[in-house]
Design an enzyme around this catalytic site. Sequence first.
Site, mmCIF file in Angstrom:
data_model
loop_
_atom_site.group_PDB
_atom_site.id
_atom_site.type_symbol
_atom_site.label_atom_id
_atom_site.label_comp_id
_atom_site.label_asym_id
_atom_site.label_seq_id
_atom_site.Cartn_x
_atom_site.Cartn_y
_atom_site.Cartn_z
ATOM 1 N N HIS A 105 27.102 13.635 -26.954
ATOM 2 C CA HIS A 105 27.222 14.968 -27.662
ATOM 3 C C HIS A 105 28.580 15.582 -27.466
ATOM 4 O O HIS A 105 28.839 16.438 -28.356
ATOM 5 C CB HIS A 105 25.830 15.647 -27.259
ATOM 6 C CG HIS A 105 24.581 15.341 -27.607
ATOM 7 N ND1 HIS A 105 23.483 15.595 -26.972
ATOM 8 C CD2 HIS A 105 24.154 14.285 -28.297
ATOM 9 C CE1 HIS A 105 22.600 15.136 -27.614
ATOM 10 N NE2 HIS A 105 22.957 14.115 -28.521
ATOM 11 N N THR A 128 18.005 14.921 -22.245
ATOM 12 C CA THR A 128 19.110 14.823 -23.432
ATOM 13 C C THR A 128 20.236 13.932 -22.446
ATOM 14 O O THR A 128 20.913 13.307 -23.204
ATOM 15 C CB THR A 128 19.801 16.204 -23.775
ATOM 16 O OG1 THR A 128 20.156 16.797 -22.578
ATOM 17 C CG2 THR A 128 18.891 16.576 -24.683
ATOM 18 N N PHE A 150 20.144 10.452 -23.094
ATOM 19 C CA PHE A 150 21.676 10.340 -22.695
ATOM 20 C C PHE A 150 22.750 11.055 -23.386
ATOM 21 O O PHE A 150 23.750 10.624 -23.541
ATOM 22 C CB PHE A 150 21.837 8.768 -22.383
ATOM 23 C CG PHE A 150 20.984 7.926 -21.968
ATOM 24 C CD1 PHE A 150 20.640 7.976 -20.537
ATOM 25 C CD2 PHE A 150 20.294 6.967 -22.906
ATOM 26 C CE1 PHE A 150 19.575 7.071 -20.044
ATOM 27 C CE2 PHE A 150 19.497 6.303 -22.481
ATOM 28 C CZ PHE A 150 19.022 6.308 -21.065
ATOM 29 N N CYS A 151 22.104 12.158 -23.851
ATOM 30 C CA CYS A 151 23.060 12.889 -24.699
ATOM 31 C C CYS A 151 23.506 12.339 -25.655
ATOM 32 O O CYS A 151 24.915 12.328 -26.186
ATOM 33 C CB CYS A 151 24.030 13.705 -23.740
ATOM 34 S SG CYS A 151 23.550 14.899 -22.884
ATOM 35 N N ALA A 152 23.018 11.373 -26.461
ATOM 36 C CA ALA A 152 23.379 10.601 -27.549
ATOM 37 C C ALA A 152 22.172 10.554 -28.562
ATOM 38 O O ALA A 152 21.936 9.246 -28.754
ATOM 39 C CB ALA A 152 23.843 9.472 -26.889
#
Length: 470
Positions: free
Chosen positions: A147, A469, A387-389
């Site tokens: 992100h 996230t 995983f912020c993806a």
Amino acid sequence: MSTATFTSPVIAAASAHSGVESPAARPLAAVTGAELQAPLIQGGHVRYANLDYGASAPALTVVSAYLNEILPYYASVHRGAGYASQISTSVYENARNIVREFVGGRPDDSVIFTRNTTDSLNLLAGCLPAEDGRYLGEVLYLDIEHHANLLPWQGVPHRSIIAAETLAETVNNVRAALAQGGVSLLAVTGASNVTGEILPIKELAALAHEFGARIVVDAAQLAPHRRIDVASADIDYLVFSGHKLYAPFGAGVLVGRPDWLDAGTPHLAGGGAVREARLDSVSWATGPARHEGGSPNVLGAATLARATQVIASLDNDEWHAHEAAIRTRLVDGLKEIDGVTVHQIFSDTDPADTIGVVNFSLQGYDAGLVAAYLAAEHGIGLRDGRFCAHPLLKRLGLPSGSLRASFGVGSRLEDATRLIAGIKALKSDGLGWDYVVDAGRWVPANDHRSYPEWAPNTPGTAGAAPCSTD
């Protein structure tokens, strides 16, 4: 306090085999907390197996010692006439040179200290070339990005590319998108924070330049695992974080060509960022000062620089052999377990082009529950979630998340062996404790383990913020 020591028959057999010690039997470099004892829910303690380096790596002991050495000299920088201020200023400014050398930067590259990689990319987003209020091009990025390298570009003209099944096809798709014209910046990850796969940065940089664009590389995951040479690879901008590179404070860095940075919107309006301030107008400084308003994170920059020196001193062959041994043990062991899937983005990824990150899932089990079980019953720490993806996890067919084991210079082969043994035990014996969802996270029910008195919240305490996230 009772202590239980984990002894794996797999490790014993590996150590005895031919009398040859694996390159990963011992840590490659000393880190703080290496012998930390984790309390087990069933009683006793075990050495904490830290497999969450990809989120925040432990500090190198050399860096911790350096912090204690410079801490007495900590003071204001740049404008202080006192002895401590002069020392602090020297340490802070010299950190720029050390970091520039670490990444093989060009002599005129700016080195700007930030809070983290996300901060660095947001800073660069405010420096995209514009004329009369209109941007002079789009930002192009892949759907596999963290992100931090996705969200800052959504506020400016942008275009996204869906990664293909193979890396070779994906590079061709990038070429085709660039050939359409109108791109000012290609934003790519150096290595996926989800799967550890490395992208061909030098090739992508050449493509960007062929079509009149620049490139920024998110090296948050790459820098702790591989040598980077900005000048040789012709990278325009590089960003990474100290907390993933074995430095204990929140500090990040942006290294790159100064023209966009000197003309861009100052990242923080405040003291130190100006040449002259008036009641209703201002003349902004150029160089790093333009974006480092306010009192800087001197200790963060200093420890980040010291960490880069330690990493730069590692023997490259030993470094890669250490990491490859752990990754091979982990991937091979997980693939042998029925119901476990090891995930990757591209079908043609060479194992040599991966860093110390392994992503996997266990059929029939929620990733968060598996992570809680491994922590509580085996003293293993790893990451679960998206995983912020988020776009990438959806692409991989994992909209609710997966598990990520990540490791580095302070890791040892035993960590991988313990994770494999823990998953096998879950498959054969099931959960050894009851688990409940508390504040969005799986935790052991009736958790009776003791924690340090200074810890403000113990695991299982209601009100802990969920982390779906990262």
